[in-house]
Design a protein around this motif. Sequence first.
Motif, PDB file in Angstrom:
ATOM      1  N   ALA A 166      43.187  24.069   4.708  1.00  0.00           N
ATOM      2  CA  ALA A 166      42.812  22.887   5.501  1.00  0.00           C
ATOM      3  C   ALA A 166      42.836  23.189   6.996  1.00  0.00           C
ATOM      4  N   ASP A 167      41.832  22.684   7.699  1.00  0.00           N
ATOM      5  CA  ASP A 167      41.694  22.961   9.132  1.00  0.00           C
ATOM      6  C   ASP A 167      41.148  21.720   9.824  1.00  0.00           C
ATOM      7  N   PRO A 168      41.855  21.186  10.817  1.00  0.00           N
ATOM      8  CA  PRO A 168      41.389  19.958  11.486  1.00  0.00           C
ATOM      9  C   PRO A 168      40.145  20.159  12.342  1.00  0.00           C
ATOM     10  N   ARG A 169      39.727  21.398  12.558  1.00  0.00           N
ATOM     11  CA  ARG A 169      38.561  21.629  13.403  1.00  0.00           C
ATOM     12  C   ARG A 169      37.244  21.340  12.686  1.00  0.00           C
ATOM     13  N   SER A 170      37.238  21.319  11.374  1.00  0.00           N
ATOM     14  CA  SER A 170      36.009  21.011  10.640  1.00  0.00           C
ATOM     15  C   SER A 170      35.553  19.596  10.970  1.00  0.00           C
ATOM     16  N   GLU A 171      34.274  19.444  11.275  1.00  0.00           N
ATOM     17  CA  GLU A 171      33.791  18.155  11.766  1.00  0.00           C
ATOM     18  C   GLU A 171      32.951  17.377  10.763  1.00  0.00           C
ATOM     19  N   CYS A 172      32.646  17.966   9.618  1.00  0.00           N
ATOM     20  CA  CYS A 172      31.913  17.204   8.610  1.00  0.00           C
ATOM     21  C   CYS A 172      32.201  17.770   7.233  1.00  0.00           C
ATOM     22  N   ARG A 173      31.882  16.974   6.243  1.00  0.00           N
ATOM     23  CA  ARG A 173      32.135  17.330   4.854  1.00  0.00           C
ATOM     24  C   ARG A 173      31.462  18.651   4.476  1.00  0.00           C
ATOM     25  N   GLN A 174      30.201  18.821   4.893  1.00  0.00           N
ATOM     26  CA  GLN A 174      29.455  20.007   4.490  1.00  0.00           C
ATOM     27  C   GLN A 174      30.019  21.280   5.124  1.00  0.00           C
ATOM     28  N   GLU A 175      30.531  21.187   6.353  1.00  0.00           N
ATOM     29  CA  GLU A 175      31.154  22.358   6.965  1.00  0.00           C
ATOM     30  C   GLU A 175      32.379  22.795   6.164  1.00  0.00           C
TER      31      GLU A 175
END
Length: 273
Positions: A166-175
């Motif tokens: 898990a990483d809080p930098r991901s900005e959307c579901r597809q990423e």
Amino acid sequence: MRNAGLSRGAIRHRVEAGRVLRLSRGVYGGPDDWEMRLQALFRRLPSSAVVGFHTGAQLHGFGAAASADLHVIVPAGTVVPHIRGVVAHEAVLPVPVSVEIAGVPCAPAARCAVDLARVLRRMDGLPLLDLCLRSGACDPDELRTEVRRHAGLRGVCQARQLIGLADPRSECRQESQLRLLLVDGGLPAPEPQLWVPDSYGVPLYRLDLGYRKPKIGLEYDGLSHLDRDRLRHDRSRMNWLAANGWRMRHFTDTDLYRRPRHILSTVAALLHT
């Protein structure tokens, strides 16, 4: 309303006129918003019930796993009346302390996140955990502490693996899903939202995913990339990246959901070149 002196006929008249709404069986109230309905349904549930799973995640602000039903956690063996729109999860692991949100008791954010990470598909679980961290509902330490409490329960191994990614930098579901696809395919985990600096070291462009040292960038192109102004910016950006040694690859929903092997072979070839 009966205690206030209204007859059944008067109540029925108010319902038919739209002044009073039937929120659930035997429960009536004002305007039918989501919180009102939630409180109405809780009047029919055992006192030990707390909101959890999909509904709990929604209340805490990371409802990536949508569900129209109200999901509650009850102690194992609790008798729960059959209520349309309510899903009761009997849990052997108690919720030690609940928090009140929207006027109802709710399991802590970490508990909701770990419960969902245990039962959802991997491709749905990681986007939810990424959003949980990005929203600030809980931090990685809280997730790790909570998953240890679930030792021995079904799906805990998956939850533990996903929490590690898990990483809080991901900005959307597809990423998030693209990142998980690469990791599950045996490739190194790319860095989300990777900033590329100019010759002076000033961050200039941000990539959805990337590998910094080999200068490989991965982009998920959704509908927003079809905008004319966005397209012009993307072309200027791509030309600069190519001129500065970055090898970029763009993927769409067709690649992600129908041709995952194409993504894996493409990225593997870049990494091994």
